[in-house]
Design a protein around this motif. Structure first.
Motif, PDB file in Angstrom:
ATOM      1  N   PHE A 210      28.113   5.603  49.124  1.00 33.59           N
ATOM      2  CA  PHE A 210      27.523   6.896  48.571  1.00 33.59           C
ATOM      3  C   PHE A 210      26.436   7.640  49.466  1.00 33.59           C
ATOM      4  CE2 PHE A 210      28.906   4.630  44.856  1.00 33.59           C
ATOM      5  CZ  PHE A 210      29.987   5.575  44.544  1.00 33.59           C
ATOM      6  N   LYS A 211      26.544   8.851  49.688  1.00 33.89           N
ATOM      7  CA  LYS A 211      25.670   9.618  50.460  1.00 33.89           C
ATOM      8  C   LYS A 211      25.095  10.854  49.678  1.00 33.89           C
ATOM      9  CE  LYS A 211      28.361   8.603  54.662  1.00 33.89           C
ATOM     10  NZ  LYS A 211      28.946   9.273  55.887  1.00 33.89           N
ATOM     11  N   PRO A 212      23.928  11.239  49.970  1.00 33.17           N
ATOM     12  CA  PRO A 212      23.189  12.214  48.957  1.00 33.17           C
ATOM     13  C   PRO A 212      24.135  13.729  49.219  1.00 33.17           C
ATOM     14  CG  PRO A 212      21.616  11.276  50.211  1.00 33.17           C
ATOM     15  CD  PRO A 212      22.751  10.760  50.953  1.00 33.17           C
ATOM     16  N   SER A 213      24.711  13.826  50.376  1.00 36.64           N
ATOM     17  CA  SER A 213      25.472  15.021  50.436  1.00 36.64           C
ATOM     18  C   SER A 213      26.847  15.292  49.640  1.00 36.64           C
ATOM     19  CB  SER A 213      26.059  15.282  52.022  1.00 36.64           C
ATOM     20  OG  SER A 213      26.612  14.080  52.320  1.00 36.64           O
ATOM     21  N   MET A 214      27.285  14.014  49.103  1.00 40.15           N
ATOM     22  CA  MET A 214      28.576  13.950  48.249  1.00 40.15           C
ATOM     23  C   MET A 214      28.206  14.369  46.981  1.00 40.15           C
ATOM     24  SD  MET A 214      29.923  10.103  48.620  1.00 40.15           S
ATOM     25  CE  MET A 214      30.498   9.359  50.305  1.00 40.15           C
ATOM     26  N   PHE A 215      27.055  14.848  46.527  1.00 44.60           N
ATOM     27  CA  PHE A 215      26.812  15.137  45.092  1.00 44.60           C
ATOM     28  C   PHE A 215      26.043  16.827  45.202  1.00 44.60           C
ATOM     29  CE2 PHE A 215      26.222  10.700  45.390  1.00 44.60           C
ATOM     30  CZ  PHE A 215      27.079  10.056  44.502  1.00 44.60           C
ATOM     31  N   TYR A 216      26.775  17.537  44.042  1.00 47.36           N
ATOM     32  CA  TYR A 216      25.940  18.728  43.818  1.00 47.36           C
ATOM     33  C   TYR A 216      26.123  19.409  42.527  1.00 47.36           C
ATOM     34  CZ  TYR A 216      30.841  20.509  43.255  1.00 47.36           C
ATOM     35  OH  TYR A 216      32.336  20.833  42.959  1.00 47.36           O
ATOM     36  N   PHE A 217      25.457  20.252  42.355  1.00 50.18           N
ATOM     37  CA  PHE A 217      25.438  20.897  40.862  1.00 50.18           C
ATOM     38  C   PHE A 217      26.342  22.056  40.765  1.00 50.18           C
ATOM     39  CE2 PHE A 217      24.046  23.567  37.494  1.00 50.18           C
ATOM     40  CZ  PHE A 217      23.939  22.430  36.269  1.00 50.18           C
TER      41      PHE A 217
ATOM     42  N   LEU B 177      29.313   8.183  34.473  1.00 47.53           N
ATOM     43  CA  LEU B 177      29.219   6.981  35.419  1.00 47.53           C
ATOM     44  C   LEU B 177      30.726   6.402  35.936  1.00 47.53           C
ATOM     45  CD1 LEU B 177      26.582   4.328  35.454  1.00 47.53           C
ATOM     46  CD2 LEU B 177      28.945   3.598  35.571  1.00 47.53           C
ATOM     47  N   GLY B 178      31.391   6.274  34.919  1.00 47.47           N
ATOM     48  CA  GLY B 178      32.885   6.003  35.123  1.00 47.47           C
ATOM     49  C   GLY B 178      33.455   6.722  35.858  1.00 47.47           C
ATOM     50  N   PHE B 179      33.258   7.991  36.103  1.00 45.17           N
ATOM     51  CA  PHE B 179      33.903   9.074  37.068  1.00 45.17           C
ATOM     52  C   PHE B 179      33.223   8.754  38.502  1.00 45.17           C
ATOM     53  CE2 PHE B 179      33.652  12.648  39.717  1.00 45.17           C
ATOM     54  CZ  PHE B 179      34.926  13.160  39.478  1.00 45.17           C
ATOM     55  N   PHE B 180      31.823   8.795  38.759  1.00 52.19           N
ATOM     56  CA  PHE B 180      31.168   8.610  40.071  1.00 52.19           C
ATOM     57  C   PHE B 180      31.663   7.170  40.656  1.00 52.19           C
ATOM     58  CE2 PHE B 180      28.703  11.982  38.174  1.00 52.19           C
ATOM     59  CZ  PHE B 180      29.073  13.022  38.903  1.00 52.19           C
TER      60      PHE B 180
ATOM     61  N   ILE C  24      26.623  17.858  37.465  1.00 54.59           N
ATOM     62  CA  ILE C  24      26.820  17.164  38.556  1.00 54.59           C
ATOM     63  C   ILE C  24      28.091  16.878  38.958  1.00 54.59           C
ATOM     64  CG2 ILE C  24      26.098  15.549  40.222  1.00 54.59           C
ATOM     65  CD1 ILE C  24      23.894  17.041  39.434  1.00 54.59           C
ATOM     66  N   CYS C  25      28.629  17.222  40.251  1.00 54.21           N
ATOM     67  CA  CYS C  25      30.153  17.063  40.522  1.00 54.21           C
ATOM     68  C   CYS C  25      29.851  16.228  41.907  1.00 54.21           C
ATOM     69  CB  CYS C  25      30.730  18.306  40.695  1.00 54.21           C
ATOM     70  SG  CYS C  25      31.086  19.086  38.993  1.00 54.21           S
ATOM     71  N   MET C  26      31.111  15.959  42.549  1.00 55.03           N
ATOM     72  CA  MET C  26      31.356  15.341  43.715  1.00 55.03           C
ATOM     73  C   MET C  26      32.346  15.875  44.752  1.00 55.03           C
ATOM     74  SD  MET C  26      31.995  11.251  44.096  1.00 55.03           S
ATOM     75  CE  MET C  26      31.510  10.282  45.715  1.00 55.03           C
ATOM     76  N   ARG C  27      31.571  16.192  45.920  1.00 56.10           N
ATOM     77  CA  ARG C  27      32.729  16.761  47.176  1.00 56.10           C
ATOM     78  C   ARG C  27      34.012  16.045  47.357  1.00 56.10           C
ATOM     79  NH1 ARG C  27      27.272  18.802  48.267  1.00 56.10           N
ATOM     80  NH2 ARG C  27      27.339  20.924  48.067  1.00 56.10           N
TER      81      ARG C  27
ATOM     82  N   MET D  67      19.780   9.742  35.762  1.00 53.53           N
ATOM     83  CA  MET D  67      21.180   9.799  36.321  1.00 53.53           C
ATOM     84  C   MET D  67      21.268  11.392  36.546  1.00 53.53           C
ATOM     85  SD  MET D  67      24.021   8.104  36.956  1.00 53.53           S
ATOM     86  CE  MET D  67      25.843   8.304  36.994  1.00 53.53           C
ATOM     87  N   GLU D  68      20.792  12.217  35.712  1.00 53.27           N
ATOM     88  CA  GLU D  68      21.105  13.540  36.020  1.00 53.27           C
ATOM     89  C   GLU D  68      20.394  14.201  36.949  1.00 53.27           C
ATOM     90  OE1 GLU D  68      20.284  15.389  31.940  1.00 53.27           O
ATOM     91  OE2 GLU D  68      22.496  14.699  31.190  1.00 53.27           O
ATOM     92  N   LYS D  69      19.068  13.729  37.052  1.00 59.03           N
ATOM     93  CA  LYS D  69      18.220  14.439  37.983  1.00 59.03           C
ATOM     94  C   LYS D  69      18.450  13.717  39.595  1.00 59.03           C
ATOM     95  CE  LYS D  69      14.198  14.518  34.933  1.00 59.03           C
ATOM     96  NZ  LYS D  69      12.842  13.816  34.728  1.00 59.03           N
ATOM     97  N   ASP D  70      19.030  12.418  39.771  1.00 56.94           N
ATOM     98  CA  ASP D  70      19.404  12.054  41.143  1.00 56.94           C
ATOM     99  C   ASP D  70      20.597  10.934  40.910  1.00 56.94           C
ATOM    100  OD1 ASP D  70      19.520  11.115  43.440  1.00 56.94           O
ATOM    101  OD2 ASP D  70      17.503  10.872  43.708  1.00 56.94           O
ATOM    102  N   VAL D  71      21.677  11.514  40.972  1.00 57.31           N
ATOM    103  CA  VAL D  71      22.760  10.571  40.928  1.00 57.31           C
ATOM    104  C   VAL D  71      23.080   9.648  42.100  1.00 57.31           C
ATOM    105  CG1 VAL D  71      25.424  10.408  40.613  1.00 57.31           C
ATOM    106  CG2 VAL D  71      24.533  12.407  39.457  1.00 57.31           C
TER     107      VAL D  71
END
Length: 514
Positions: free
Chosen positions: A443-450, A257-260, A457-460, A422-426
């Motif tokens: 934030f947008k759904p497209s920003m996050f990916y596994f 959470l401190g990263f995202f 979970i990471c962030m584009r 959080m892990e299922k839907d950041v």
């Protein structure tokens, strides 16, 4: 023979004259104006080979000047790509400071941080003020108004520094006290400069280097902070007390959470991973706490994360009494047993790191069953019951600590985040945080990916280059403890009533609260 001798004398004279000319030319280059000298030194001493980027001890800070030319500055390595090392470094320093605090309380050691700033070195801002005062004249009769000529960039920069210095004249911990963490903090600030501050910071650094004829990073830390504070203040940034605090729980997704969360443009993270003011560093005072906050504009919120606050009984009382603002809080929770196992692994690895450093052969033979037996011996008492006073066990009794916080703050000021969700839907949890704090949508759904390589979970669209994934808070060199069925049954029975009460108190449903 006479002609030949005169020829030799002529040649010798010409050689002498040419040597003198070369020396004069070189001397004129070295004694050029401070600005030209600064440019020469920047190219010569700061343009280091790119291979230094691969060093474990050095990283390169690239800053553009007014003409968008890139200048490279050597900094101590800040492993953003491998923040687990940075994290361990922070935690080891915090442990050392905690031990020193305990020693001071027992009267064995004096405070090592409260050292007076070096007053013998000439202050850059004072020299500017003195220079302006020397140009003042006595009062004269009023003269007709004449439009002043356009100010040079140098004069504008000097006035900007003087105005900013007036803003930072108030007592500031960074200018008054020498702290052992200065070099790491300065490196973190310079490596994450906002875009609208980079050019001004570069110009000020070059001007200070030209006047002092020293590399900026070789100046005393207090002088470095003075320049940094002035540049941020002149651009509308300030250090304030936090608006939102992630209070815990340890090993419950606080690092992710401190990263995202700080990816949001309205959120500014504190300097460093965890501050630990209201639990370990409280004796240093509010000036120290404020100095650890990030630089933010009035439209931004400052975010601080220290998971130990949740289990520190005095933390909510201290926050309510000391902070002039009314911060909001984020509480991350997790299956209590999974959190306990993860915390045991984390503390075991931290202890081994201190004892054996990087020599993994000392503990490479350990198995999950071996770790599970060690954990069982630590949390199960001699009569076969779960030891509720054990720190690992007690930290997972969420309802106990949550009730303590509710004595000082209303439940609407605390947002609870379930790590499972959080892990299922950041994205859904980030939107909840935006609404909770009244932030504009980002934030947008497209920003996050596994990421399969990272297994998480990471962030584009991360704001840090080459780092889109949260770093591991535990390197995981030890295997995960495998608990035997009997011990697992005892733990479930122990936590069941606490989990159900916590679910009712928060009005949330958890998969582990059944």
């Amino acid at each position: 023979m006479v002609r030949l001798g005169s020829s030799k004398k002529t040649i010798a004279a010409l050689l002498c004259i040419s040597t003198v000319c070369v020396i004069l030319i070189l001397n004129s280059q070295l004694n050029a104006s401070p600005r030209r000298r600064a440019r020469y030194e920047t190219r010569h001493t700061l343009s280091v080979p790119l291979t230094l980027n691969l060093s474990k001890n050095v990283t390169i800070l690239r800053l553009p000047d007014a003409n968008n030319r890139i200048h490279r500055y050597k900094l101590e390595r800040i492993d953003e790509a491998e923040e687990d090392e940075d994290y361990w470094g922070d935690e080891e320093e915090e442990e050392k400071e905690k031990k020193m605090m305990n020693a001071r309380e027992s009267g064995e050691e004096k405070e090592p941080f409260m050292m007076a700033a070096d007053e013998e070195e000439e202050d850059f801002g004072d020299r500017l003020n003195a220079g302006q005062m020397s140009n003042q004249t006595v009062e004269r009769q009023p003269q007709p108004h004449i439009e002043p000529p356009t100010k040079s960039i140098g004069m504008q920069l000097r006035q900007q520094v003087i105005q900013a210095r007036n803003i930072t004249k108030e007592k500031n911990y960074l200018l008054q006290v020498s702290d052992p963490r200065y070099s790491r903090m300065i490196g973190k600030v310079l490596s994450k400069l906002p875009n609208d501050v980079r050019k001004d910071m570069t110009l000020n650094i070059r001007m200070v280097e030209a006047r002092s004829r020293m590399d900026f990073l070789k100046l005393p830390a207090n002088k470095q902070w003075e320049v940094i504070l002035q540049v941020f203040a002149s651009n509308g940034y300030e250090q304030r007390f936090p608006d939102v605090i992630n209070i815990g729980v340890k090993k419950s997704g606080t690092n992710a959470l401190g990263f995202f969360f700080p990816q949001h443009p309205q959120i500014v993270h504190s300097i460093g991973n965890e501050v630990h003011y209201f639990d370990w560093m409280y004796e240093k005072g509010l000036a120290y706490y404020k100095s650890r906050m990030g630089f933010a504009k009035s439209t931004q919120l400052i975010f601080e994360k220290t998971p130990r606050y949740f289990v520190t009984a005095s933390a909510p009382k201290r926050i309510l009494a000391d902070l002039p603002t009314k911060p909001k809080f984020i509480l991350c929770v997790r299956d209590p047993i999974s959190r306990l196992i993860s915390d045991f692994r984390h503390e075991s690895e931290l202890k081994l790191r201190r004892e054996f450093k990087s020599n993994r052969l000392k503990y490479a033979s350990r198995t999950g069953q071996f770790e599970g037996e060690r954990l069982r011996q630590e949390i199960i008492g001699r009569f076969g019951h779960v030891n509720g006073s054990n720190e690992l066990v007690d930290t997972s009794v969420y309802v106990k600590h949550y009730k303590n916080w509710l004595q000082y703050f209303p439940p609407e000021s605390i947002m609870v985040v379930d790590q499972d969700k959080m892990e299922k839907d950041v994205y859904a949890q980030m939107k909840r945080l935006e609404e909770f704090l009244g932030l504009r949508p980002f934030f947008k759904p497209s920003m996050f990916y596994f990421d399969t390589a990272k297994n998480g979970i990471c962030m584009r669209e991360g704001h840090l280059p080459n780092r889109n994934c949260p770093a591991k808070s535990t390197p995981s060199v030890l295997p995960k403890a495998i608990i035997d069925p009997q011990t697992m049954a005892k733990l479930k029975e122990f936590y069941r009533p606490f989990n159900q009460e916590f679910s009712q108190l928060t009005g949330m449903s958890f998969s582990w609260a059944i």
